[in-house]
Motif scaffolding. Structure first.
Motif, PDB file in Angstrom:
ATOM      1  N   PRO A  39       0.801  -1.232   0.000  1.00 50.35           N
ATOM      2  CA  PRO A  39       0.000   0.000   0.000  1.00 50.35           C
ATOM      3  C   PRO A  39       0.831   1.278   0.000  1.00 50.35           C
ATOM      4  CG  PRO A  39      -0.830  -1.558   1.626  1.00 50.35           C
ATOM      5  CD  PRO A  39       0.484  -2.078   1.161  1.00 50.35           C
ATOM      6  N   LEU A  40       2.119   1.174   0.356  1.00 48.09           N
ATOM      7  CA  LEU A  40       2.972   2.358   0.447  1.00 48.09           C
ATOM      8  C   LEU A  40       4.067   2.344  -0.616  1.00 48.09           C
ATOM      9  CD1 LEU A  40       3.361   2.290   4.335  1.00 48.09           C
ATOM     10  CD2 LEU A  40       1.655   3.517   3.002  1.00 48.09           C
ATOM     11  N   ALA A  41       3.864   1.572  -1.669  1.00 50.21           N
ATOM     12  CA  ALA A  41       4.911   1.381  -2.670  1.00 50.21           C
ATOM     13  C   ALA A  41       5.320   2.675  -3.352  1.00 50.21           C
ATOM     14  CB  ALA A  41       4.445   0.364  -3.715  1.00 50.21           C
ATOM     15  N   LEU A  42       4.432   3.660  -3.395  1.00 46.98           N
ATOM     16  CA  LEU A  42       4.729   4.896  -4.115  1.00 46.98           C
ATOM     17  C   LEU A  42       5.513   5.907  -3.289  1.00 46.98           C
ATOM     18  CD1 LEU A  42       1.436   5.579  -6.104  1.00 46.98           C
ATOM     19  CD2 LEU A  42       3.719   5.407  -7.075  1.00 46.98           C
ATOM     20  N   TRP A  43       5.629   5.701  -1.987  1.00 48.21           N
ATOM     21  CA  TRP A  43       6.182   6.758  -1.143  1.00 48.21           C
ATOM     22  C   TRP A  43       7.608   7.120  -1.539  1.00 48.21           C
ATOM     23  CZ3 TRP A  43       4.331   7.277   4.543  1.00 48.21           C
ATOM     24  CH2 TRP A  43       2.936   7.282   4.561  1.00 48.21           C
ATOM     25  N   GLU A  44       8.443   6.138  -1.759  1.00 49.02           N
ATOM     26  CA  GLU A  44       9.821   6.416  -2.160  1.00 49.02           C
ATOM     27  C   GLU A  44       9.856   7.081  -3.532  1.00 49.02           C
ATOM     28  OE1 GLU A  44      14.004   6.449  -2.051  1.00 49.02           O
ATOM     29  OE2 GLU A  44      12.600   5.951  -0.448  1.00 49.02           O
ATOM     30  N   LEU A  45       9.050   6.576  -4.464  1.00 52.15           N
ATOM     31  CA  LEU A  45       9.040   7.107  -5.823  1.00 52.15           C
ATOM     32  C   LEU A  45       8.400   8.485  -5.899  1.00 52.15           C
ATOM     33  CD1 LEU A  45       7.955   3.815  -7.625  1.00 52.15           C
ATOM     34  CD2 LEU A  45      10.245   4.809  -7.556  1.00 52.15           C
ATOM     35  N   PHE A  46       7.638   8.844  -4.881  1.00 52.57           N
ATOM     36  CA  PHE A  46       6.932  10.121  -4.883  1.00 52.57           C
ATOM     37  C   PHE A  46       7.795  11.262  -4.353  1.00 52.57           C
ATOM     38  CE2 PHE A  46       2.916  11.065  -6.408  1.00 52.57           C
ATOM     39  CZ  PHE A  46       2.272  12.044  -5.671  1.00 52.57           C
ATOM     40  N   LYS A  47       8.984  10.944  -3.884  1.00 49.43           N
ATOM     41  CA  LYS A  47       9.847  11.961  -3.291  1.00 49.43           C
ATOM     42  C   LYS A  47      10.136  13.124  -4.239  1.00 49.43           C
ATOM     43  CE  LYS A  47      13.685  10.335  -1.853  1.00 49.43           C
ATOM     44  NZ  LYS A  47      14.822   9.797  -1.085  1.00 49.43           N
TER      45      LYS A  47
ATOM     46  N   VAL B 138      -5.471   6.802  -2.913  1.00 50.60           N
ATOM     47  CA  VAL B 138      -6.148   7.435  -1.786  1.00 50.60           C
ATOM     48  C   VAL B 138      -5.124   8.158  -0.918  1.00 50.60           C
ATOM     49  CG1 VAL B 138      -7.752   7.073   0.126  1.00 50.60           C
ATOM     50  CG2 VAL B 138      -7.728   5.450  -1.792  1.00 50.60           C
ATOM     51  N   GLY B 139      -5.389   9.420  -0.603  1.00 59.50           N
ATOM     52  CA  GLY B 139      -4.553  10.139   0.345  1.00 59.50           C
ATOM     53  C   GLY B 139      -4.928   9.775   1.765  1.00 59.50           C
ATOM     54  N   LEU B 140      -4.053  10.092   2.703  1.00 58.52           N
ATOM     55  CA  LEU B 140      -4.371   9.894   4.113  1.00 58.52           C
ATOM     56  C   LEU B 140      -5.502  10.829   4.521  1.00 58.52           C
ATOM     57  CD1 LEU B 140      -0.750   9.634   5.561  1.00 58.52           C
ATOM     58  CD2 LEU B 140      -2.408   7.773   5.365  1.00 58.52           C
TER      59      LEU B 140
ATOM     60  N   LEU C  29      -1.805   4.076  -0.884  1.00 61.72           N
ATOM     61  CA  LEU C  29      -1.900   5.247  -0.014  1.00 61.72           C
ATOM     62  C   LEU C  29      -0.859   6.272  -0.443  1.00 61.72           C
ATOM     63  CD1 LEU C  29      -2.331   3.543   3.473  1.00 61.72           C
ATOM     64  CD2 LEU C  29      -4.075   4.656   2.090  1.00 61.72           C
ATOM     65  N   LEU C  30      -1.259   7.525  -0.464  1.00 63.01           N
ATOM     66  CA  LEU C  30      -0.368   8.601  -0.892  1.00 63.01           C
ATOM     67  C   LEU C  30       0.044   9.443   0.308  1.00 63.01           C
ATOM     68  CD1 LEU C  30      -2.248   9.583  -4.162  1.00 63.01           C
ATOM     69  CD2 LEU C  30      -0.271   8.081  -3.899  1.00 63.01           C
ATOM     70  N   PRO C  31       1.250  10.011   0.281  1.00 64.39           N
ATOM     71  CA  PRO C  31       1.796  10.683   1.471  1.00 64.39           C
ATOM     72  C   PRO C  31       1.335  12.125   1.638  1.00 64.39           C
ATOM     73  CG  PRO C  31       3.444  10.662  -0.252  1.00 64.39           C
ATOM     74  CD  PRO C  31       2.260   9.906  -0.795  1.00 64.39           C
ATOM     75  N   PHE C  32       0.043  12.355   1.478  1.00 70.79           N
ATOM     76  CA  PHE C  32      -0.519  13.673   1.767  1.00 70.79           C
ATOM     77  C   PHE C  32      -1.986  13.495   2.123  1.00 70.79           C
ATOM     78  CE2 PHE C  32      -0.515  13.099  -2.885  1.00 70.79           C
ATOM     79  CZ  PHE C  32      -1.865  13.193  -3.174  1.00 70.79           C
ATOM     80  N   ILE C  33      -2.548  14.512   2.766  1.00 75.82           N
ATOM     81  CA  ILE C  33      -3.966  14.485   3.114  1.00 75.82           C
ATOM     82  C   ILE C  33      -4.786  14.786   1.865  1.00 75.82           C
ATOM     83  CG2 ILE C  33      -5.776  15.612   4.472  1.00 75.82           C
ATOM     84  CD1 ILE C  33      -3.980  13.942   6.188  1.00 75.82           C
ATOM     85  N   ASP C  34      -5.836  14.007   1.638  1.00 80.49           N
ATOM     86  CA  ASP C  34      -6.703  14.249   0.484  1.00 80.49           C
ATOM     87  C   ASP C  34      -7.280  15.656   0.539  1.00 80.49           C
ATOM     88  OD1 ASP C  34      -7.100  12.499  -1.672  1.00 80.49           O
ATOM     89  OD2 ASP C  34      -7.952  10.992  -0.349  1.00 80.49           O
ATOM     90  N   TYR C  35      -7.206  16.329  -0.595  1.00 81.03           N
ATOM     91  CA  TYR C  35      -7.557  17.740  -0.663  1.00 81.03           C
ATOM     92  C   TYR C  35      -7.860  18.014  -2.125  1.00 81.03           C
ATOM     93  CZ  TYR C  35      -6.814  22.631   0.969  1.00 81.03           C
ATOM     94  OH  TYR C  35      -6.948  23.944   1.348  1.00 81.03           O
TER      95      TYR C  35
END
Length: 665
Positions: free
Chosen positions: A115-123, A455-457, A479-485
């Motif tokens: 679920p968090l596979a994108l966090w590193e690539l999203f940097k 989905v954002g946090l 899951l994406l490393p930001f609050i949905d907005y």
């Protein structure tokens, strides 16, 4: 007199042990401890070590040895309780914003957890200096949400040995109620918690009676602030009944508005509207912003008209042409008022009659609502909130295996198509409807086409806990490393491009929403019939459009945001497809910090594709399909937008029964 506060809240109590152990795996938390920055490392050691120790509680001799070896790598902190979230929030304010963003994105390696596979690539995305201002704020909020979730999991793991969680415990209940009669006219307020926000068709009904002919009372839908935040929580909807009128009108009026600490009160909307107002010409979800039977325009001619019959309703407004005067509220007269969430706004009915509609304001949407606040001259009898978002209990599902995402293809093998679905944290029911309907196509179940929800946090801890359990159970959530907005949805489009080029390889990429039904077989066949594998945008193409300059609109665009008078060609957001080379171009331009960000994601993609054609000297094929419906459903659809969960299942049943693409409106 001090305000009396009545709260309705369901406490979070349980989570599966398997999810806890998976979530706090050694690789995850060891990586957390290695994030650069002394301020962050000091903060992390305080709460990360207890979480890891709780997760490593030995169940056998071999596991005890492993736990001992891992514990040697983690310095034991001084005996002290976990910091209060308020203290934690205060500590993070001393950290440079960029360091905070990079720290969170770097904390999870892609191999640790799907679920968090994108966090590193999203940097590279989150480290951009030209990132939306809102993204930096919501990144800090996401850091707080992440810490709260880890804290909860630690507490759950610590208490698991002494308490067995009940399968009937629900973190996000379907309804909450308050049944104690209260006279608010003597001071005080009632605050009813909405545990996991509102979704489409959620409703809040209150029964009571105004308690003063010249008084007023207020119904506020209030958002949430993180512990430690000094700013007051935003008001998502302010519904103010002024029976005695106000400075602008001597007659009874309903005033609706929003409030945030950053912008203060926005432009109010009044019912009935003032003279020369265009407000009553606008509609929300097809309903009038102010029902025409609610009085007449407040003008001197009408105010002084002697022919108007006297009203039996104190403070009521009489209507023209001798019609019976009507105002939905009157002193001492009981009423039942319902506030419900529609597609594009809130709607209020009183005693079964539509009264007002209020379009969602930018970045103030129903999923953010955390409580209902009532105060003023009101005798409240009862309040009930229904249709609240709730997730299904995975422990009781008989068809769980059928709903789990098929495994991704091995490295080197390309998907026929990758579909990224925009969703928000508390849309549990919508995601389940998608899983039970168009995600059951053989092309998806066979693994030729992969589907993932992006989905954002959430600011709500309970929603994040339920979302995490759902992600672990079905394996189809990123899951994406930001609050949905709302203003950050373009970052989700970027995330889809990154996933479709870095994690999987896909010939075509599709973006859609969780309220869109996709006929996967027909959509894929239609794209293949174009005989284009490069420089392709397929969907409902808008070839000649311009920015919305109406500041009241959710889609308002300033001159600074888009200075040109027209948009480039773009495809409507409920569903569009583009070729792999375009996705690669978008990712590369972002890594080079040369990709222009724009808050309307479908228009942004159109701008990126236009830039792709110019830079790569390619003739882009814009293939428009009228059966890619951006609003509602028509028989023969290929995609149908604005479909609620029941309609999703109904559409799928029509197809399974051989009836064809018939709508269920």
């Amino acid at each position: 007199m001090q305000s009396s506060v009545v709260r309705i809240a369901g406490a979070i109590r349980g989570i599966s042990i398997a999810a806890v152990v998976s979530f706090v795996s050694g690789a995850l938390l060891l990586r957390l401890l290695m994030v650069e920055g002394p301020a962050l490392r000091s903060l992390q050691l305080t709460w990360a070590a207890p979480v890891l120790r709780a997760a490593m509680a030995p169940t056998s001799a071999s596991s005890a040895a492993s736990a001992s070896a891992l514990e040697q790598l983690i310095p034991a902190p001084a005996p002290a309780p976990l910091p209060d979230p308020a203290d934690t929030a205060a500590a993070t304010t001393d950290v440079d914003t960029t360091e905070l963003l990079v720290a969170m994105v770097s904390s999870i390696p892609p191999s640790s957890m799907q679920p968090l596979a994108l966090w590193e690539l999203f940097k590279p995305v989150m480290a951009r200096r030209d990132l939306f201002a809102e993204a930096r704020t919501k990144m800090t909020d996401a850091w707080n949400a992440w810490q709260q979730l880890l804290e909860f999991l630690r507490d759950t793991a610590a208490s698991a040995a002494t308490r067995k969680a009940s399968s009937e415990e629900r973190h996000c209940p379907y309804s909450v109620s308050w049944l104690n009669a209260t006279d608010l006219s003597k001071g005080g307020r009632v605050v009813a918690d909405i545990p996991c926000g509102l979704v489409l068709d959620s409703s809040i009904t209150l029964v009571g009676a105004p308690a003063g002919v010249m008084g007023d009372f207020r119904i506020d839908l209030v958002g949430q602030s993180f512990p430690g935040e000094r700013a007051e929580a935003p008001i998502i909807l302010h519904h103010n009944i002024r029976l005695g009128g106000d400075q602008l009108s001597p007659r009874a009026v309903i005033v609706q508005n929003t409030w945030t600490a950053a912008t203060d009160w926005a432009d109010e909307e009044r019912c009935p509207p003032p003279p020369a107002s265009q407000q009553d010409l606008r509609t929300v979800d097809g309903l009038a912003m102010c029902a025409p039977q609610v009085g007449i325009r407040d003008s001197p001619a009408n105010a002084n008209a002697s022919s108007s019959p006297p009203s039996k309703w104190p403070g009521a407004i009489t209507q023209q042409h001798g019609k019976k005067p009507w105002f939905p509220y009157a002193d001492g007269h009981p009423f039942a008022a319902t506030v419900w969430a529609g597609w594009d706004g809130f709607h209020v009915t009183v005693d079964g009659k539509h009264v007002t509609s209020f379009e969602y304001r930018q970045n103030l949407e129903p999923w953010m609502v955390s409580s209902v606040r009532l105060e003023g001259s009101l005798f409240l009898t009862s309040l009930i909130a229904n249709g609240l978002p709730t997730s299904e209990d995975q422990n009781t599902l008989r068809d769980l295996d059928r709903l789990k995402a098929p495994p991704l293809p091995p490295k080197g093998k390309a998907l026929d198509m990758f579909i990224g679905v925009f969703s928000t944290g508390n849309n549990f029911e919508r995601r389940m409807a998608v899983r039970r309907s168009w995600m059951q196509y053989e092309l998806v179940r066979s693994g030729k086409i992969a589907v993932r929800f992006f989905v954002g946090l959430d600011q709500n801890q309970q929603v994040n806990v339920e979302l995490w359990k759902e992600a672990v159970a079905y394996g189809d959530i990123q899951l994406l490393p930001f609050i949905d907005y709302y203003n950050l949805i373009t970052l989700k489009t970027l995330a889809i491009c990154i996933y479709a080029t870095k994690i999987v390889k896909s010939r075509y990429v599709m973006k859609t929403d969780d309220d869109t039904f996709v006929r996967v077989d027909e959509v894929y066949a239609s794209v293949r019939r174009t005989n284009r594998s490069e420089a392709l945008l397929y969907g409902l193409i808008e070839g000649d459009s311009k920015p919305n300059r109406d500041y009241r609109s959710k889609w308002y665009i300033t001159e600074e945001e888009w200075p040109l008078p027209r948009y480039p060609p773009w495809a409507h957001g409920p569903g569009y497809i583009f070729s792999r080379d375009i996705a690669r171009f978008v990712v590369k331009r972002n890594e080079e910090m040369r990709l222009k960000l724009f808050k309307l994601e479908d228009v942004a993609m159109g701008a990126w594709i236009e830039e792709y054609g110019r830079v790569r000297k390619k003739n882009v094929s814009y293939a428009s399909d009228a059966n890619f419906l951006s609003e509602n459903c028509k028989d023969g659809y290929k995609i149908a937008h604005y479909q609620n969960p029941r309609q999703m299942i109904c559409l799928w049943q029509h197809l399974e029964q051989g009836s064809g693409p018939l709508c269920c409106n």
